[in-house]
Design a protein around this motif. Structure first.
Motif, short mmCIF file in Angstrom:
data_model
loop_
_atom_site.label_atom_id
_atom_site.label_comp_id
_atom_site.label_asym_id
_atom_site.label_seq_id
_atom_site.Cartn_x
_atom_site.Cartn_y
_atom_site.Cartn_z
N ILE A 50 0.07 -95.39 21.25
CA ILE A 50 -0.24 -95.27 19.78
C ILE A 50 -1.52 -95.55 19.50
O ILE A 50 -2.34 -94.85 18.77
N ASP A 103 -4.05 -95.44 21.40
CA ASP A 103 -5.05 -94.73 21.97
C ASP A 103 -5.37 -93.46 20.72
O ASP A 103 -6.38 -92.80 20.80
N LEU A 104 -4.41 -93.33 19.96
CA LEU A 104 -4.58 -92.08 18.83
C LEU A 104 -5.77 -92.93 17.72
O LEU A 104 -5.89 -93.91 17.53
N ASP A 146 -5.88 -91.97 14.76
CA ASP A 146 -5.30 -92.27 13.16
C ASP A 146 -4.26 -93.31 13.04
O ASP A 146 -3.89 -93.66 12.01
N PHE A 147 -3.92 -94.04 14.18
CA PHE A 147 -2.81 -94.87 14.02
C PHE A 147 -3.19 -96.42 14.88
O PHE A 147 -3.94 -96.44 15.60
N ALA A 201 6.04 -87.75 24.52
CA ALA A 201 5.19 -88.41 23.57
C ALA A 201 4.33 -87.38 22.61
O ALA A 201 4.14 -87.77 21.45
N ASP A 202 4.21 -86.23 23.00
CA ASP A 202 3.80 -85.10 22.15
C ASP A 202 4.65 -85.25 20.85
O ASP A 202 4.06 -85.06 19.60
N PHE A 236 4.05 -87.90 18.58
CA PHE A 236 2.67 -87.75 17.88
C PHE A 236 2.98 -86.96 16.64
O PHE A 236 2.66 -87.37 15.65
N HIS A 237 3.70 -85.97 16.84
CA HIS A 237 4.00 -84.93 15.86
C HIS A 237 4.80 -85.59 14.74
O HIS A 237 4.49 -85.53 13.74
N LEU A 268 4.92 -88.78 14.01
CA LEU A 268 4.06 -89.89 13.24
C LEU A 268 3.19 -88.98 12.25
O LEU A 268 3.25 -89.66 11.15
N HIS A 269 2.54 -87.99 12.91
CA HIS A 269 1.74 -87.45 11.99
C HIS A 269 2.55 -86.72 10.72
O HIS A 269 2.03 -86.87 9.48
N SER A 302 4.45 -93.00 27.67
CA SER A 302 3.45 -94.39 27.38
C SER A 302 3.42 -95.00 28.68
O SER A 302 2.30 -95.90 28.70
#
Lengths: 212, 212
Positions: free
Chosen positions: A21, A23-24, A26-27, A110-111, A114-115, A117-118, B16
DNA sequence: AAATCCATCAGGAAAAACCCTGATTATTTT
DNA sequence: AAAATAATCAGGGTTTTTCCTGATGGATTT
Protein backbone atom coordinates in the motif's frame (compact mmCIF):
# COMPACT_ATOMS: atom_id res chain seq x y z
CA UNK A 1 -2.88 11.42 0.85
CA UNK A 2 -5.32 8.90 2.26
CA UNK A 3 -4.55 7.29 5.57
CA UNK A 4 -5.02 3.58 6.02
CA UNK A 5 -4.80 1.33 9.06
CA UNK A 6 -4.59 -2.44 9.18
CA UNK A 7 -5.93 -4.97 11.66
CA UNK A 8 -4.88 -8.52 10.95
CA UNK A 9 -3.24 -11.12 13.11
CA UNK A 10 -1.22 -12.56 10.26
CA UNK A 11 1.83 -10.43 10.73
CA UNK A 12 3.49 -11.18 7.44
CA UNK A 13 0.34 -10.42 5.66
CA UNK A 14 0.14 -7.13 7.48
CA UNK A 15 3.75 -6.28 6.85
CA UNK A 16 3.63 -7.10 3.21
CA UNK A 17 0.38 -5.28 2.77
CA UNK A 18 2.01 -2.23 4.27
CA UNK A 19 4.75 -2.46 1.69
CA UNK A 20 2.22 -2.88 -1.05
CA UNK A 21 0.00 0.00 0.00
CA UNK A 22 2.81 2.39 0.78
CA UNK A 23 4.08 1.84 -2.74
CA UNK A 24 0.94 3.56 -3.94
CA UNK A 25 1.10 7.30 -4.34
CA UNK A 26 -2.18 8.18 -2.72
CA UNK A 27 -2.19 5.92 0.31
CA UNK A 28 -0.25 5.69 3.48
CA UNK A 29 -0.46 3.11 6.23
CA UNK A 30 -0.39 4.88 9.57
CA UNK A 31 -0.53 1.89 11.87
CA UNK A 32 -1.16 -1.83 12.08
CA UNK A 33 -2.44 -4.01 14.90
CA UNK A 34 -2.72 -7.74 15.33
CA UNK A 35 -5.82 -8.16 17.42
CA UNK A 36 -9.19 -6.57 17.93
CA UNK A 37 -8.52 -5.16 21.38
CA UNK A 38 -5.46 -3.31 20.12
CA UNK A 39 -7.52 -2.01 17.25
CA UNK A 40 -10.14 -0.54 19.53
CA UNK A 41 -7.44 0.94 21.69
CA UNK A 42 -5.87 2.65 18.71
CA UNK A 43 -9.18 3.81 17.35
CA UNK A 44 -10.14 5.35 20.68
CA UNK A 45 -7.61 8.07 20.10
CA UNK A 46 -8.88 10.52 17.52
CA UNK A 47 -5.42 11.35 16.27
CA UNK A 48 -5.06 7.74 15.20
CA UNK A 49 -8.20 7.57 13.12
CA UNK A 50 -7.42 6.48 9.59
CA UNK A 51 -9.68 7.23 6.69
CA UNK A 52 -9.83 3.58 5.82
CA UNK A 53 -9.49 0.59 8.10
CA UNK A 54 -8.68 -2.76 6.53
CA UNK A 55 -10.16 -5.22 8.96
CA UNK A 56 -9.74 -8.96 9.28
CA UNK A 57 -12.49 -10.95 10.96
CA UNK A 58 -10.51 -13.75 12.54
CA UNK A 59 -8.38 -12.19 15.22
CA UNK A 60 -7.45 -13.07 18.76
CA UNK A 61 -8.84 -11.36 21.88
CA UNK A 62 -11.56 -9.52 20.02
CA UNK A 63 -12.53 -10.40 16.50
CA UNK A 64 -13.29 -8.13 13.61
CA UNK A 65 -17.00 -8.29 14.23
CA UNK A 66 -16.57 -6.78 17.64
CA UNK A 67 -14.34 -4.07 16.26
CA UNK A 68 -16.86 -3.24 13.58
CA UNK A 69 -19.65 -3.14 16.11
CA UNK A 70 -17.65 -0.92 18.41
CA UNK A 71 -16.89 1.47 15.56
CA UNK A 72 -20.53 1.55 14.62
CA UNK A 73 -21.70 2.16 18.17
CA UNK A 74 -19.15 4.87 18.73
CA UNK A 75 -19.81 6.41 15.34
CA UNK A 76 -16.21 6.60 14.30
CA UNK A 77 -15.84 8.34 10.93
CA UNK A 78 -13.75 5.54 9.46
CA UNK A 79 -14.45 3.58 6.32
CA UNK A 80 -14.16 -0.04 7.25
CA UNK A 81 -13.12 -2.41 4.50
CA UNK A 82 -13.33 -6.01 5.58
CA UNK A 83 -10.60 -8.22 4.20
CA UNK A 84 -10.98 -11.78 5.28
CA UNK A 85 -10.94 -15.38 4.27
CA UNK A 86 -14.27 -16.05 5.93
CA UNK A 87 -16.36 -16.54 2.89
CA UNK A 88 -18.70 -17.80 5.53
CA UNK A 89 -22.10 -16.28 5.36
CA UNK A 90 -23.50 -15.10 8.61
CA UNK A 91 -20.68 -12.69 9.20
CA UNK A 92 -21.29 -10.78 6.04
CA UNK A 93 -24.75 -9.78 7.09
CA UNK A 94 -23.71 -8.71 10.52
CA UNK A 95 -20.88 -6.72 9.06
CA UNK A 96 -23.31 -4.94 6.80
CA UNK A 97 -25.44 -4.10 9.79
CA UNK A 98 -22.42 -2.49 11.34
CA UNK A 99 -22.04 -0.39 8.24
CA UNK A 100 -18.81 -1.65 6.78
CA UNK A 101 -18.04 -0.11 3.43
CA UNK A 102 -16.78 -3.14 1.61
CA UNK A 103 -16.14 -6.81 1.95
CA UNK A 104 -13.21 -8.49 0.27
CA UNK A 105 -12.00 -12.04 0.41
CA UNK A 106 -8.29 -12.60 0.65
CA UNK A 107 -8.50 -14.52 -2.56
CA UNK A 108 -8.84 -11.27 -4.52
CA UNK A 109 -5.86 -9.80 -6.32
CA UNK A 110 -3.82 -6.80 -5.30
CA UNK A 111 -5.38 -4.94 -8.20
CA UNK A 112 -8.80 -5.50 -6.83
CA UNK A 113 -7.68 -4.28 -3.45
CA UNK A 114 -6.41 -1.07 -5.07
CA UNK A 115 -9.70 -0.70 -6.81
CA UNK A 116 -11.47 -1.15 -3.53
CA UNK A 117 -9.27 1.33 -1.74
CA UNK A 118 -9.77 3.95 -4.42
CA UNK A 119 -13.46 3.32 -4.53
CA UNK A 120 -13.85 3.60 -0.79
CA UNK A 121 -11.73 6.74 -0.74
CA UNK A 122 -13.76 8.32 -3.52
CA UNK A 123 -17.28 7.00 -3.15
CA UNK A 124 -17.23 5.71 0.40
CA UNK A 125 -17.99 2.12 -0.49
CA UNK A 126 -16.97 -0.81 -2.63
CA UNK A 127 -19.20 -3.70 -3.45
CA UNK A 128 -18.55 -5.74 -6.54
CA UNK A 129 -21.40 -7.40 -8.33
CA UNK A 130 -20.11 -10.78 -7.22
CA UNK A 131 -20.10 -9.77 -3.61
CA UNK A 132 -23.51 -8.17 -3.72
CA UNK A 133 -24.90 -11.16 -5.51
CA UNK A 134 -23.50 -13.41 -2.87
CA UNK A 135 -24.88 -11.17 -0.19
CA UNK A 136 -28.27 -11.12 -1.78
CA UNK A 137 -28.27 -14.87 -1.97
CA UNK A 138 -27.48 -15.11 1.68
CA UNK A 139 -29.93 -12.50 2.80
CA UNK A 140 -32.60 -14.32 0.84
CA UNK A 141 -31.74 -17.46 2.69
CA UNK A 142 -31.77 -15.60 5.98
CA UNK A 143 -35.10 -13.94 5.30
CA UNK A 144 -36.68 -17.33 5.24
CA UNK A 145 -35.39 -18.78 8.41
CA UNK A 146 -34.83 -15.49 10.09
CA UNK A 147 -32.99 -14.93 13.28
CA UNK A 148 -35.65 -14.28 15.90
CA UNK A 149 -35.54 -11.21 18.06
CA UNK A 150 -33.99 -11.97 21.39
CA UNK A 151 -34.00 -10.08 24.65
CA UNK A 152 -30.62 -9.30 26.14
CA UNK A 153 -30.98 -11.88 28.84
CA UNK A 154 -32.01 -14.51 26.35
CA UNK A 155 -28.94 -13.84 24.28
CA UNK A 156 -26.78 -14.35 27.32
CA UNK A 157 -28.56 -17.55 28.19
CA UNK A 158 -28.19 -18.78 24.66
CA UNK A 159 -24.42 -18.58 24.99
CA UNK A 160 -24.47 -20.50 28.24
CA UNK A 161 -26.82 -23.11 26.83
CA UNK A 162 -24.18 -23.90 24.27
CA UNK A 163 -21.85 -25.18 26.97
CA UNK A 164 -21.93 -28.28 29.09
CA UNK A 165 -23.23 -26.42 32.13
CA UNK A 166 -26.41 -27.58 33.83
CA UNK A 167 -29.25 -25.16 34.30
CA UNK A 168 -28.50 -24.72 37.97
CA UNK A 169 -24.92 -23.79 37.14
CA UNK A 170 -26.12 -21.35 34.54
CA UNK A 171 -28.59 -19.87 37.01
CA UNK A 172 -25.76 -19.26 39.43
CA UNK A 173 -23.57 -17.73 36.81
CA UNK A 174 -26.34 -15.41 35.66
CA UNK A 175 -27.51 -14.63 39.20
CA UNK A 176 -30.98 -15.89 38.42
CA UNK A 177 -33.27 -18.47 39.92
CA UNK A 178 -33.60 -21.74 38.06
CA UNK A 179 -37.19 -20.84 37.36
CA UNK A 180 -36.21 -17.78 35.46
CA UNK A 181 -33.62 -19.62 33.49
CA UNK A 182 -36.30 -22.13 32.65
CA UNK A 183 -38.66 -19.42 31.50
CA UNK A 184 -36.06 -17.97 29.16
CA UNK A 185 -35.15 -21.43 28.00
CA UNK A 186 -38.75 -22.11 27.02
CA UNK A 187 -38.87 -18.80 25.21
CA UNK A 188 -35.72 -19.62 23.25
CA UNK A 189 -37.06 -23.05 22.32
CA UNK A 190 -40.18 -21.45 20.98
CA UNK A 191 -38.46 -18.65 19.11
CA UNK A 192 -36.05 -21.01 17.44
CA UNK A 193 -38.64 -23.72 17.04
CA UNK A 194 -36.53 -26.47 18.53
CA UNK A 195 -37.43 -29.23 20.92
CA UNK A 196 -34.35 -29.55 23.08
CA UNK A 197 -31.14 -27.92 24.06
CA UNK A 198 -29.03 -29.63 21.45
CA UNK A 199 -31.40 -28.56 18.73
CA UNK A 200 -31.09 -25.04 19.97
CA UNK A 201 -27.33 -25.23 20.02
CA UNK A 202 -27.21 -26.58 16.48
CA UNK A 203 -29.54 -23.93 15.16
CA UNK A 204 -27.78 -21.10 16.93
CA UNK A 205 -24.55 -22.36 15.50
CA UNK A 206 -25.86 -22.60 11.98
CA UNK A 207 -27.20 -19.06 12.26
CA UNK A 208 -23.84 -17.86 13.46
CA UNK A 209 -25.11 -16.78 16.86
CA UNK A 210 -22.57 -18.86 18.71
CA UNK A 211 -19.12 -20.02 17.78
CA UNK A 212 -18.48 -23.60 18.67
CA UNK B 1 20.32 -13.61 -6.51
CA UNK B 2 18.08 -16.24 -4.98
CA UNK B 3 14.97 -17.24 -6.83
CA UNK B 4 11.71 -17.64 -4.98
CA UNK B 5 8.30 -18.90 -6.03
CA UNK B 6 5.00 -18.56 -4.22
CA UNK B 7 1.99 -20.82 -3.99
CA UNK B 8 -0.92 -19.35 -2.11
CA UNK B 9 -4.54 -18.93 -3.04
CA UNK B 10 -4.90 -15.63 -1.23
CA UNK B 11 -4.03 -13.43 -4.14
CA UNK B 12 -3.51 -10.24 -2.22
CA UNK B 13 -1.24 -12.02 0.14
CA UNK B 14 0.72 -13.34 -2.81
CA UNK B 15 0.88 -10.01 -4.52
CA UNK B 16 1.95 -8.14 -1.46
CA UNK B 17 4.48 -10.79 -0.59
CA UNK B 18 5.96 -10.38 -4.03
CA UNK B 19 6.34 -6.68 -3.38
CA UNK B 20 7.91 -7.36 -0.04
CA UNK B 21 10.37 -9.95 -1.24
CA UNK B 22 11.37 -8.14 -4.39
CA UNK B 23 12.28 -5.19 -2.23
CA UNK B 24 15.05 -7.33 -0.82
CA UNK B 25 18.37 -7.22 -2.61
CA UNK B 26 19.12 -10.90 -2.64
CA UNK B 27 15.76 -12.36 -3.57
CA UNK B 28 13.58 -12.40 -6.60
CA UNK B 29 10.14 -13.85 -7.06
CA UNK B 30 10.05 -15.67 -10.37
CA UNK B 31 6.46 -16.81 -10.33
CA UNK B 32 3.34 -17.21 -8.24
CA UNK B 33 0.45 -19.65 -8.45
CA UNK B 34 -2.85 -19.89 -6.65
CA UNK B 35 -3.47 -23.58 -6.38
CA UNK B 36 -1.57 -26.81 -5.99
CA UNK B 37 -2.17 -28.15 -9.47
CA UNK B 38 -0.72 -25.03 -11.03
CA UNK B 39 2.23 -25.33 -8.71
CA UNK B 40 2.99 -28.85 -9.81
CA UNK B 41 2.60 -27.81 -13.42
CA UNK B 42 5.11 -25.02 -12.99
CA UNK B 43 7.51 -27.17 -11.05
CA UNK B 44 7.45 -29.85 -13.73
CA UNK B 45 9.45 -27.58 -16.00
CA UNK B 46 13.04 -27.46 -14.85
CA UNK B 47 13.53 -23.92 -16.06
CA UNK B 48 10.91 -22.80 -13.60
CA UNK B 49 12.48 -24.36 -10.54
CA UNK B 50 13.04 -21.75 -7.85
CA UNK B 51 15.57 -22.18 -5.12
CA UNK B 52 12.92 -21.60 -2.51
CA UNK B 53 9.22 -22.31 -2.71
CA UNK B 54 6.94 -20.59 -0.24
CA UNK B 55 4.04 -22.96 0.06
CA UNK B 56 0.63 -22.54 1.62
CA UNK B 57 -1.22 -25.61 2.81
CA UNK B 58 -4.80 -24.60 2.21
CA UNK B 59 -5.25 -24.33 -1.52
CA UNK B 60 -7.90 -25.35 -3.99
CA UNK B 61 -7.63 -28.29 -6.41
CA UNK B 62 -4.53 -29.72 -4.78
CA UNK B 63 -3.38 -28.61 -1.38
CA UNK B 64 0.12 -27.89 -0.16
CA UNK B 65 0.52 -31.34 1.27
CA UNK B 66 0.11 -32.88 -2.14
CA UNK B 67 2.55 -30.45 -3.66
CA UNK B 68 5.09 -31.22 -0.97
CA UNK B 69 4.64 -34.94 -1.48
CA UNK B 70 4.97 -34.61 -5.22
CA UNK B 71 8.17 -32.61 -4.84
CA UNK B 72 9.51 -35.18 -2.44
CA UNK B 73 8.66 -38.09 -4.71
CA UNK B 74 10.13 -36.39 -7.76
CA UNK B 75 13.17 -35.27 -5.86
CA UNK B 76 12.98 -31.70 -6.99
CA UNK B 77 15.95 -29.69 -5.72
CA UNK B 78 13.77 -26.98 -4.21
CA UNK B 79 13.76 -25.79 -0.66
CA UNK B 80 10.19 -25.79 0.48
CA UNK B 81 9.24 -23.31 3.14
CA UNK B 82 5.72 -23.81 4.40
CA UNK B 83 3.86 -20.66 5.22
CA UNK B 84 0.44 -21.31 6.53
CA UNK B 85 -2.17 -20.53 9.12
CA UNK B 86 -2.77 -24.14 9.97
CA UNK B 87 -1.32 -24.03 13.39
CA UNK B 88 -2.95 -27.21 14.34
CA UNK B 89 -2.75 -30.71 13.20
CA UNK B 90 -1.10 -33.62 11.79
CA UNK B 91 -0.12 -31.54 8.81
CA UNK B 92 3.07 -30.43 10.43
CA UNK B 93 4.22 -33.97 10.94
CA UNK B 94 3.41 -35.01 7.42
CA UNK B 95 5.14 -31.97 6.04
CA UNK B 96 8.24 -32.89 7.96
CA UNK B 97 8.08 -36.33 6.43
CA UNK B 98 8.06 -34.77 3.01
CA UNK B 99 11.23 -32.94 3.91
CA UNK B 100 10.11 -29.36 3.95
CA UNK B 101 12.85 -27.04 5.07
CA UNK B 102 10.85 -24.80 7.33
CA UNK B 103 7.44 -24.21 8.73
CA UNK B 104 6.14 -20.72 9.38
CA UNK B 105 2.81 -19.55 10.58
CA UNK B 106 1.32 -16.51 8.94
CA UNK B 107 1.28 -14.87 12.32
CA UNK B 108 5.04 -14.31 12.13
CA UNK B 109 6.46 -10.94 11.18
CA UNK B 110 8.03 -9.95 7.89
CA UNK B 111 11.35 -9.87 9.66
CA UNK B 112 11.06 -13.45 10.64
CA UNK B 113 10.19 -14.35 7.09
CA UNK B 114 13.39 -12.64 5.90
CA UNK B 115 15.32 -14.52 8.48
CA UNK B 116 13.79 -17.73 7.31
CA UNK B 117 14.51 -16.97 3.67
CA UNK B 118 18.13 -16.17 4.42
CA UNK B 119 18.51 -19.17 6.60
CA UNK B 120 17.04 -21.51 4.04
CA UNK B 121 19.18 -19.95 1.32
CA UNK B 122 22.32 -20.31 3.38
CA UNK B 123 21.85 -23.40 5.52
CA UNK B 124 19.07 -25.16 3.70
CA UNK B 125 16.64 -25.09 6.58
CA UNK B 126 14.93 -22.89 9.10
CA UNK B 127 13.46 -24.15 12.30
CA UNK B 128 13.29 -21.74 15.17
CA UNK B 129 13.27 -23.03 18.69
CA UNK B 130 9.75 -21.74 19.05
CA UNK B 131 8.59 -23.65 16.04
CA UNK B 132 10.25 -26.87 17.03
CA UNK B 133 8.98 -26.48 20.54
CA UNK B 134 5.53 -25.89 19.22
CA UNK B 135 5.85 -28.89 17.00
CA UNK B 136 6.95 -30.97 19.92
CA UNK B 137 4.10 -29.65 21.99
CA UNK B 138 1.61 -30.49 19.33
CA UNK B 139 2.96 -33.95 18.84
CA UNK B 140 2.85 -34.36 22.59
CA UNK B 141 -0.65 -33.03 22.76
CA UNK B 142 -1.76 -35.40 20.09
CA UNK B 143 -0.25 -38.24 22.03
CA UNK B 144 -1.86 -37.30 25.31
CA UNK B 145 -5.16 -35.74 24.52
CA UNK B 146 -5.39 -38.18 21.69
CA UNK B 147 -8.63 -39.01 20.11
CA UNK B 148 -9.80 -42.07 22.01
CA UNK B 149 -10.22 -45.32 20.20
CA UNK B 150 -13.82 -45.86 19.32
CA UNK B 151 -15.66 -48.96 18.29
CA UNK B 152 -17.54 -48.73 15.03
CA UNK B 153 -20.88 -48.60 16.75
CA UNK B 154 -19.68 -45.89 19.10
CA UNK B 155 -18.59 -43.76 16.17
CA UNK B 156 -22.02 -44.10 14.64
CA UNK B 157 -23.67 -43.22 17.90
CA UNK B 158 -21.42 -40.22 18.30
CA UNK B 159 -22.75 -38.80 15.07
CA UNK B 160 -26.33 -39.30 16.15
CA UNK B 161 -25.65 -37.83 19.57
CA UNK B 162 -24.70 -34.61 17.83
CA UNK B 163 -28.25 -34.17 16.61
CA UNK B 164 -31.43 -33.24 18.40
CA UNK B 165 -32.69 -36.81 18.42
CA UNK B 166 -33.68 -38.44 21.71
CA UNK B 167 -32.05 -41.68 22.73
CA UNK B 168 -35.13 -43.67 21.85
CA UNK B 169 -35.12 -42.21 18.36
CA UNK B 170 -31.45 -42.99 18.00
CA UNK B 171 -32.06 -46.54 19.21
CA UNK B 172 -34.68 -46.99 16.51
CA UNK B 173 -32.44 -45.55 13.84
CA UNK B 174 -29.57 -47.81 14.84
CA UNK B 175 -31.77 -50.88 15.36
CA UNK B 176 -30.66 -51.18 18.95
CA UNK B 177 -32.40 -51.30 22.29
CA UNK B 178 -32.29 -48.17 24.38
CA UNK B 179 -30.18 -50.07 26.87
CA UNK B 180 -27.47 -50.65 24.35
CA UNK B 181 -27.50 -47.08 23.24
CA UNK B 182 -27.16 -46.13 26.87
CA UNK B 183 -24.21 -48.45 27.33
CA UNK B 184 -22.40 -46.94 24.38
CA UNK B 185 -23.32 -43.49 25.56
CA UNK B 186 -21.70 -44.15 28.94
CA UNK B 187 -18.63 -45.50 27.20
CA UNK B 188 -18.35 -42.39 25.04
CA UNK B 189 -18.75 -40.12 28.05
CA UNK B 190 -15.92 -41.94 29.76
CA UNK B 191 -13.60 -42.03 26.79
CA UNK B 192 -14.04 -38.35 26.11
CA UNK B 193 -14.17 -37.47 29.77
CA UNK B 194 -17.33 -35.42 29.55
CA UNK B 195 -20.33 -35.25 31.81
CA UNK B 196 -23.22 -34.79 29.43
CA UNK B 197 -24.25 -34.96 25.84
CA UNK B 198 -23.51 -31.35 25.08
CA UNK B 199 -20.02 -31.68 26.47
CA UNK B 200 -19.52 -34.66 24.22
CA UNK B 201 -20.80 -32.80 21.22
CA UNK B 202 -18.51 -29.86 21.90
CA UNK B 203 -15.47 -32.04 22.38
CA UNK B 204 -16.17 -34.15 19.32
CA UNK B 205 -16.53 -30.97 17.35
CA UNK B 206 -13.30 -29.48 18.60
CA UNK B 207 -11.49 -32.70 17.74
CA UNK B 208 -12.95 -32.61 14.27
CA UNK B 209 -14.94 -35.81 14.68
CA UNK B 210 -18.20 -34.19 13.74
CA UNK B 211 -19.02 -31.25 11.58
CA UNK B 212 -21.60 -28.96 13.03
C1' DA C 1 -55.48 4.98 34.63
C1' DA C 2 -55.36 0.92 31.97
C1' DA C 3 -53.06 -2.03 29.12
C1' DT C 4 -48.97 -3.94 27.64
C1' DC C 5 -44.36 -5.22 27.98
C1' DC C 6 -40.33 -6.79 30.69
C1' DA C 7 -37.66 -9.30 33.95
C1' DT C 8 -38.16 -12.07 37.42
C1' DC C 9 -39.92 -16.01 40.23
C1' DA C 10 -42.91 -20.68 42.26
C1' DG C 11 -44.45 -25.39 42.17
C1' DG C 12 -45.58 -29.53 40.10
C1' DA C 13 -45.28 -33.23 36.90
C1' DA C 14 -43.83 -35.96 32.85
C1' DA C 15 -40.09 -37.10 30.06
C1' DA C 16 -35.54 -37.66 29.10
C1' DA C 17 -30.92 -38.05 30.39
C1' DC C 18 -27.67 -40.04 33.25
C1' DC C 19 -25.55 -43.73 36.28
C1' DC C 20 -24.95 -48.38 38.04
C1' DT C 21 -24.80 -53.31 38.47
C1' DG C 22 -25.34 -56.81 36.21
C1' DA C 23 -26.04 -60.69 32.01
C1' DT C 24 -25.69 -63.36 27.32
C1' DT C 25 -23.54 -64.74 23.15
C1' DA C 26 -19.96 -64.88 19.81
C1' DT C 27 -15.35 -64.00 18.51
C1' DT C 28 -10.54 -63.45 19.30
C1' DT C 29 -6.45 -63.93 21.98
C1' DT C 30 -3.50 -66.37 24.92
C1' DA D 1 -9.59 -74.63 27.01
C1' DA D 2 -9.54 -70.40 29.49
C1' DA D 3 -9.47 -65.55 29.24
C1' DA D 4 -10.34 -61.38 27.18
C1' DT D 5 -13.11 -58.57 24.13
C1' DA D 6 -17.04 -57.04 21.40
C1' DA D 7 -21.73 -56.35 20.77
C1' DT D 8 -25.83 -56.63 22.67
C1' DC D 9 -29.49 -56.27 26.34
C1' DA D 10 -32.39 -55.73 31.40
C1' DG D 11 -33.81 -53.32 35.37
C1' DG D 12 -33.95 -49.83 38.55
C1' DG D 13 -32.56 -45.50 40.59
C1' DT D 14 -31.22 -40.52 40.60
C1' DT D 15 -30.82 -36.19 38.46
C1' DT D 16 -31.76 -33.02 34.89
C1' DT D 17 -34.45 -31.40 31.40
C1' DT D 18 -38.63 -30.14 29.55
C1' DC D 19 -43.35 -28.45 29.86
C1' DC D 20 -47.19 -26.26 32.21
C1' DT D 21 -49.91 -22.88 34.68
C1' DG D 22 -49.47 -19.47 37.01
C1' DA D 23 -47.68 -14.77 39.77
C1' DT D 24 -45.35 -10.04 41.04
C1' DG D 25 -43.46 -5.55 40.48
C1' DG D 26 -41.59 -2.14 37.41
C1' DA D 27 -41.44 0.34 33.02
C1' DT D 28 -43.53 1.90 28.84
C1' DT D 29 -47.26 2.80 25.86
C1' DT D 30 -51.87 4.09 24.87
Amino acid sequence: MITVALADDHKIFCDSLVALINDLDDFEVIWTVHDGAEAIEKLSVDENLPQILLLDINMPVKDGLEVARWMDENKKPVNVLVLTMEEDDTNIIRMLQYGVKGYLLKSVSADELFHALHSVAKYGFYYTPEITRQIGKQIGRKAKDQIPELKEREKELLQHLCSDMSYSEIAQKMFLSESTVDTYRASLFEKFNVRNRIGLLLKANSLGLVKL
